[in-house]
Scaffold this motif. Structure first.
Motif, PDB file in Angstrom:
ATOM      1  N   SER A 168       2.235  -2.538   3.078  1.00  0.00           N
ATOM      2  CA  SER A 168       0.824  -2.277   2.756  1.00  0.00           C
ATOM      3  C   SER A 168      -0.076  -3.240   3.513  1.00  0.00           C
ATOM      4  O   SER A 168      -1.098  -2.844   4.072  1.00  0.00           O
ATOM      5  CB  SER A 168       0.549  -2.450   1.261  1.00  0.00           C
ATOM      6  OG  SER A 168       1.466  -1.734   0.514  1.00  0.00           O
ATOM      7  N   LEU A 169       0.312  -4.524   3.536  1.00  0.00           N
ATOM      8  CA  LEU A 169      -0.481  -5.517   4.267  1.00  0.00           C
ATOM      9  C   LEU A 169      -0.529  -5.170   5.748  1.00  0.00           C
ATOM     10  O   LEU A 169      -1.584  -5.247   6.385  1.00  0.00           O
ATOM     11  CB  LEU A 169       0.103  -6.919   4.083  1.00  0.00           C
ATOM     12  CG  LEU A 169      -0.195  -7.621   2.769  1.00  0.00           C
ATOM     13  CD1 LEU A 169       0.482  -8.976   2.729  1.00  0.00           C
ATOM     14  CD2 LEU A 169      -1.696  -7.805   2.589  1.00  0.00           C
ATOM     15  N   ALA A 170       0.635  -4.777   6.288  1.00  0.00           N
ATOM     16  CA  ALA A 170       0.678  -4.447   7.721  1.00  0.00           C
ATOM     17  C   ALA A 170      -0.185  -3.231   8.008  1.00  0.00           C
ATOM     18  O   ALA A 170      -0.863  -3.173   9.036  1.00  0.00           O
ATOM     19  CB  ALA A 170       2.113  -4.213   8.151  1.00  0.00           C
ATOM     20  N   SER A 212      -3.867  -3.412   8.864  1.00  0.00           N
ATOM     21  CA  SER A 212      -4.352  -3.797  10.197  1.00  0.00           C
ATOM     22  C   SER A 212      -4.903  -2.586  10.944  1.00  0.00           C
ATOM     23  O   SER A 212      -5.580  -2.739  11.955  1.00  0.00           O
ATOM     24  CB  SER A 212      -3.285  -4.525  11.004  1.00  0.00           C
ATOM     25  OG  SER A 212      -2.085  -3.845  10.962  1.00  0.00           O
ATOM     26  N   ILE A 213      -4.631  -1.376  10.448  1.00  0.00           N
ATOM     27  CA  ILE A 213      -5.289  -0.202  11.031  1.00  0.00           C
ATOM     28  C   ILE A 213      -6.796  -0.311  10.818  1.00  0.00           C
ATOM     29  O   ILE A 213      -7.596  -0.007  11.691  1.00  0.00           O
ATOM     30  CB  ILE A 213      -4.743   1.098  10.380  1.00  0.00           C
ATOM     31  CG1 ILE A 213      -3.354   1.372  10.915  1.00  0.00           C
ATOM     32  CG2 ILE A 213      -5.680   2.267  10.653  1.00  0.00           C
ATOM     33  CD1 ILE A 213      -2.752   2.683  10.464  1.00  0.00           C
ATOM     34  N   TRP A 214      -7.195  -0.817   9.647  1.00  0.00           N
ATOM     35  CA  TRP A 214      -8.630  -0.958   9.366  1.00  0.00           C
ATOM     36  C   TRP A 214      -9.202  -2.246   9.946  1.00  0.00           C
ATOM     37  O   TRP A 214     -10.356  -2.285  10.329  1.00  0.00           O
ATOM     38  CB  TRP A 214      -8.875  -0.949   7.850  1.00  0.00           C
ATOM     39  CG  TRP A 214      -8.593   0.372   7.217  1.00  0.00           C
ATOM     40  CD1 TRP A 214      -9.153   1.565   7.566  1.00  0.00           C
ATOM     41  CD2 TRP A 214      -7.686   0.652   6.157  1.00  0.00           C
ATOM     42  NE1 TRP A 214      -8.641   2.574   6.766  1.00  0.00           N
ATOM     43  CE2 TRP A 214      -7.748   2.045   5.898  1.00  0.00           C
ATOM     44  CE3 TRP A 214      -6.826  -0.131   5.387  1.00  0.00           C
ATOM     45  CZ2 TRP A 214      -6.994   2.664   4.915  1.00  0.00           C
ATOM     46  CZ3 TRP A 214      -6.072   0.495   4.401  1.00  0.00           C
ATOM     47  CH2 TRP A 214      -6.151   1.877   4.179  1.00  0.00           C
ATOM     48  N   SER A 233       2.569   1.757  -1.860  1.00  0.00           N
ATOM     49  CA  SER A 233       2.658   1.415  -0.434  1.00  0.00           C
ATOM     50  C   SER A 233       2.647   2.691   0.411  1.00  0.00           C
ATOM     51  O   SER A 233       2.046   2.738   1.472  1.00  0.00           O
ATOM     52  CB  SER A 233       3.899   0.584  -0.152  1.00  0.00           C
ATOM     53  OG  SER A 233       5.039   1.386  -0.130  1.00  0.00           O
ATOM     54  N   ARG A 234       3.306   3.739  -0.099  1.00  0.00           N
ATOM     55  CA  ARG A 234       3.318   5.015   0.612  1.00  0.00           C
ATOM     56  C   ARG A 234       1.893   5.563   0.705  1.00  0.00           C
ATOM     57  O   ARG A 234       1.444   6.010   1.758  1.00  0.00           O
ATOM     58  CB  ARG A 234       4.222   6.006  -0.126  1.00  0.00           C
ATOM     59  CG  ARG A 234       4.312   7.369   0.481  1.00  0.00           C
ATOM     60  CD  ARG A 234       5.125   7.344   1.755  1.00  0.00           C
ATOM     61  NE  ARG A 234       5.084   8.623   2.453  1.00  0.00           N
ATOM     62  CZ  ARG A 234       5.700   8.840   3.595  1.00  0.00           C
ATOM     63  NH1 ARG A 234       6.377   7.869   4.181  1.00  0.00           N
ATOM     64  NH2 ARG A 234       5.628  10.003   4.181  1.00  0.00           N
ATOM     65  N   LYS A 280      -2.850   6.774   3.820  1.00  0.00           N
ATOM     66  CA  LYS A 280      -4.313   6.625   3.923  1.00  0.00           C
ATOM     67  C   LYS A 280      -4.697   5.926   5.217  1.00  0.00           C
ATOM     68  O   LYS A 280      -5.636   6.326   5.917  1.00  0.00           O
ATOM     69  CB  LYS A 280      -4.823   5.794   2.743  1.00  0.00           C
ATOM     70  CG  LYS A 280      -5.242   6.618   1.558  1.00  0.00           C
ATOM     71  CD  LYS A 280      -6.717   6.979   1.702  1.00  0.00           C
ATOM     72  CE  LYS A 280      -7.096   7.977   0.628  1.00  0.00           C
ATOM     73  NZ  LYS A 280      -8.006   8.984   1.047  1.00  0.00           N
ATOM     74  N   ALA A 281      -3.953   4.830   5.504  1.00  0.00           N
ATOM     75  CA  ALA A 281      -4.276   4.037   6.686  1.00  0.00           C
ATOM     76  C   ALA A 281      -4.046   4.854   7.950  1.00  0.00           C
ATOM     77  O   ALA A 281      -4.868   4.843   8.868  1.00  0.00           O
ATOM     78  CB  ALA A 281      -3.438   2.764   6.717  1.00  0.00           C
ATOM     79  N   LEU A 282      -2.928   5.606   7.960  1.00  0.00           N
ATOM     80  CA  LEU A 282      -2.633   6.425   9.146  1.00  0.00           C
ATOM     81  C   LEU A 282      -3.735   7.436   9.411  1.00  0.00           C
ATOM     82  O   LEU A 282      -4.070   7.718  10.558  1.00  0.00           O
ATOM     83  CB  LEU A 282      -1.318   7.169   8.955  1.00  0.00           C
ATOM     84  CG  LEU A 282      -0.035   6.487   9.404  1.00  0.00           C
ATOM     85  CD1 LEU A 282       1.072   7.515   9.500  1.00  0.00           C
ATOM     86  CD2 LEU A 282      -0.204   5.796  10.737  1.00  0.00           C
TER      87      LEU A 282
END
Lengths: 284, 293
Positions: A178-180, A183-185, A268-269, A274-276
């Motif tokens: 989740s932390l990694a 970094s998308i944002w 985390s999923r 969401k981040a993707l």
């Protein structure tokens, strides 16, 4: 069925490739294993000094020297599993985002989270699993052979220990990915790594030490919101049973750990997906 | 003379500007670095409670001295009360803010490896002076930003400093030990970086140095806790001046003739490493060969 077999095959290929890559630079491999082990040994030295001055950590907490050895061993085993399998990948993931190379991962016909989570393994970090196991054996040997109130171990206890160890790894993996993914944002995540280190720092001690004064909110936060306190405490407690007779892990805590592991994975999923969705490639 | 001063000033100014680019990230990072102290507070609180309540535990000794964190008031470990212990960890952070030199040895070795060091051989600037001035600038920039988070944390933790401010003479000795800690840290780490003239890659050596420093400088725990043969051996090493010594001076664990002697020994170690680094540099430069542009 065929699909999961396919994933297993890919996983084994990743493991093999990483091992070949690690063993190409043999001296470096040995040196890394050596430095990781010496770091562990130094930490053990620190606790030996502490136990030179005190019989246990916390009055009547049951965490005497050898119980705490089991605790420490669990810490090292969990951490080195994470460092072997997930840490290099989380690092690589944020690099993929920064450079725009995540495009290639997205194009592959395999689940992206699976791909970025397992692609690279750092086998030299497993050396601390060995150190952890030795420490575990030493601790358990002393506990089972002590004259008064010896510890009785059964196969069931070891199975439960392994199971909750894996639950702990799951919780920390979920936190790491989740932390990694954030970094998308955020673009870069150097501070996130420090953040990771500081959060997991809380999990390295018996949870009772926080249950007082202004530690209570911290204890609540790291047990129920970000459940890192369960990671080491629950398995170590099952094995060392610091408050014999009778197990010191209540059924409620054990069940809660299970729920926490499943929820962490789901969250985390969710964060990952969401981040993707917000990912914009960086390449031209 | 004037030229030298101007040269130093320029180096200093460039270093300052370089460091103050990311101020916010920097201040936040410094504040976060205090987080592990939170767990240390609870760990030691539990330990002191134990030796307070278990009769016959090895280190219990009577005596007053109130505990800032409450609970384990009278118990001591190696002469430290709980408040002393927390204050020690906070002060060791200050010591390390002076004596740690992030990137000095690795940067120096890198300059040797990639040939950047050539410019110091052809220009009328001495490499060691340049690096020292540059490091002073980095430290000044660091303090100008880090003083805020440090002040904040120390203000919140003032309860652990049960004896209040020490006497002016102790404070002067403390300041001296911090400044000398900076110099010792600089020349010690520079010497390791200069090994790069002989071995091109020093990262594993550096890791070993970092490991030993963390353990033996007193960053991890007060060195007074070490059992005897070890305590004596650690006293013979220069590493204790990097974290333990300044903190112990402030907490008045080292006083009187011991304090004066400690300061002299520290000065002697600095002199030793200045000369050592200089000899290594001269020999290294003679060994060095640079090719291409």
């Amino acid at each position: 069925m065929r699909r999961s077999a396919h994933y297993l095959q890919v996983l084994l290929t990743f493991a093999r490739n990483s091992l070949i890559r690690d063993l190409t630079f043999r001296t470096n491999f040995l040196l890394q294993a050596f430095t990781a082990t010496s770091w562990t040994l130094m930490n053990i030295g620190f606790y030996l000094i502490i136990f030179h001055h005190t019989p246990s950590i916390g009055p009547e907490s049951g965490w005497g020297k050898y119980e705490f050895f089991v605790f420490l061993a669990t810490t090292w085993i969990v951490n080195s599993l994470l460092q072997t399998f997930f840490m290099p990948n989380a690092h690589e993931f944020s690099e993929l985002i920064r450079t725009g190379n995540l495009d290639f991962a997205l194009l592959k016909p395999i689940d992206t989270q699976f791909l970025v989570s397992f692609q690279r393994m750092e086998w030299s970090s497993l050396s601390n699993v060995v150190t952890g196991l030795i420490l575990l054996v030493v601790g358990l040997w002393h506990l089972t052979t002590q004259p008064d109130n010896p510890l009785v171990l059964t196969v069931g206890v070891f199975l439960l220990y392994t199971f909750y160890l894996l639950c702990g790894v799951t919780i920390l993996y979920s936190l790491m990915i989740s932390l990694a993914a954030t970094s998308i944002w955020l673009g870069r995540n150097q501070t996130l790594y420090d953040f990771w280190f500081y959060i997991t720092n809380f999990s390295r001690y018996p949870m009772e030490i926080y249950q007082r004064g202004w530690g209570r909110p911290l204890w609540g936060f790291f047990t129920f919101v970000v459940p890192v306190l369960l990671v080491i405490n629950v398995p170590a407690r099952i094995l060392a049973q610091p408050l014999r007779p009778g197990s010191s892990v209540s059924l409620a805590l054990a069940l809660f750990t299970l729920v926490a592991a499943v929820c962490s994975l789901l969250v985390s999923r969710f964060v990952f997906v969401k981040a993707l969705a917000s990912y914009r490639s960086a390449s031209s | 003379m004037y030229e030298t001063a101007r040269c130093w000033w320029t180096i200093l100014r460039i270093g300052l500007e370089e460091r103050l680019v990311y101020r916010g990230d920097f201040a936040l990072g410094t504040l976060m670095r205090f987080l592990p102290i939170v767990t240390q507070v609870f760990l030691w609180w539990a330990i002191f409670d134990t030796i307070q309540q278990v009769p016959g535990a090895r280190s219990v000794s009577g005596g007053g001295g109130g505990g800032g964190a409450g609970g384990a008031g009278g118990a001591t470990i190696a002469g430290y009360t709980l408040s002393n212990m927390i204050a020690y960890y906070l002060l060791s952070m200050v010591s390390r803010a002076f004596s740690s030199m992030p990137g000095l040895a690795s940067g120096g070795a890198l300059q040797i490896r990639n040939g950047e060091i050539k410019k110091f051989l052809v220009q009328p600037v001495d490499l060691m002076s340049f690096m020292l001035a540059n490091r002073v600038a980095h430290k000044l920039a660091y303090y100008s930003v880090a003083i805020l988070p440090f002040a904040l944390v120390f203000f919140f933790c003032r309860g652990y400093f049960v004896d209040g401010w020490p006497a002016p003479s102790v404070l002067a000795a403390y300041a001296a030990s911090l400044l000398m800690g900076f110099l010792l840290g600089f020349f010690l780490e520079l010497s390791i970086g200069l090994i790069g003239f002989w071995f091109l890659e020093v990262s594993s050596l550096l890791f070993l140095y970092m490991l030993l420093t963390f353990f033996l400088s007193g960053h991890m725990f007060p060195l007074d806790m070490l059992p005897q043969p070890w305590r004596y051996l650690v006293d013979l090493l220069p590493l204790k001046y990097l974290a333990y010594f300044p903190a112990a001076v402030f907490l008045e664990k080292v006083t009187g003739p011991d304090l004066v002697r400690g300061l002299w020994i520290e000065a002697a170690w600095i002199a030793f490493f200045v000369v050592f680094a200089r000899i290594m540099y001269d020999r290294g430069v003679r060994r060095y060969s640079g090719f291409g542009g």
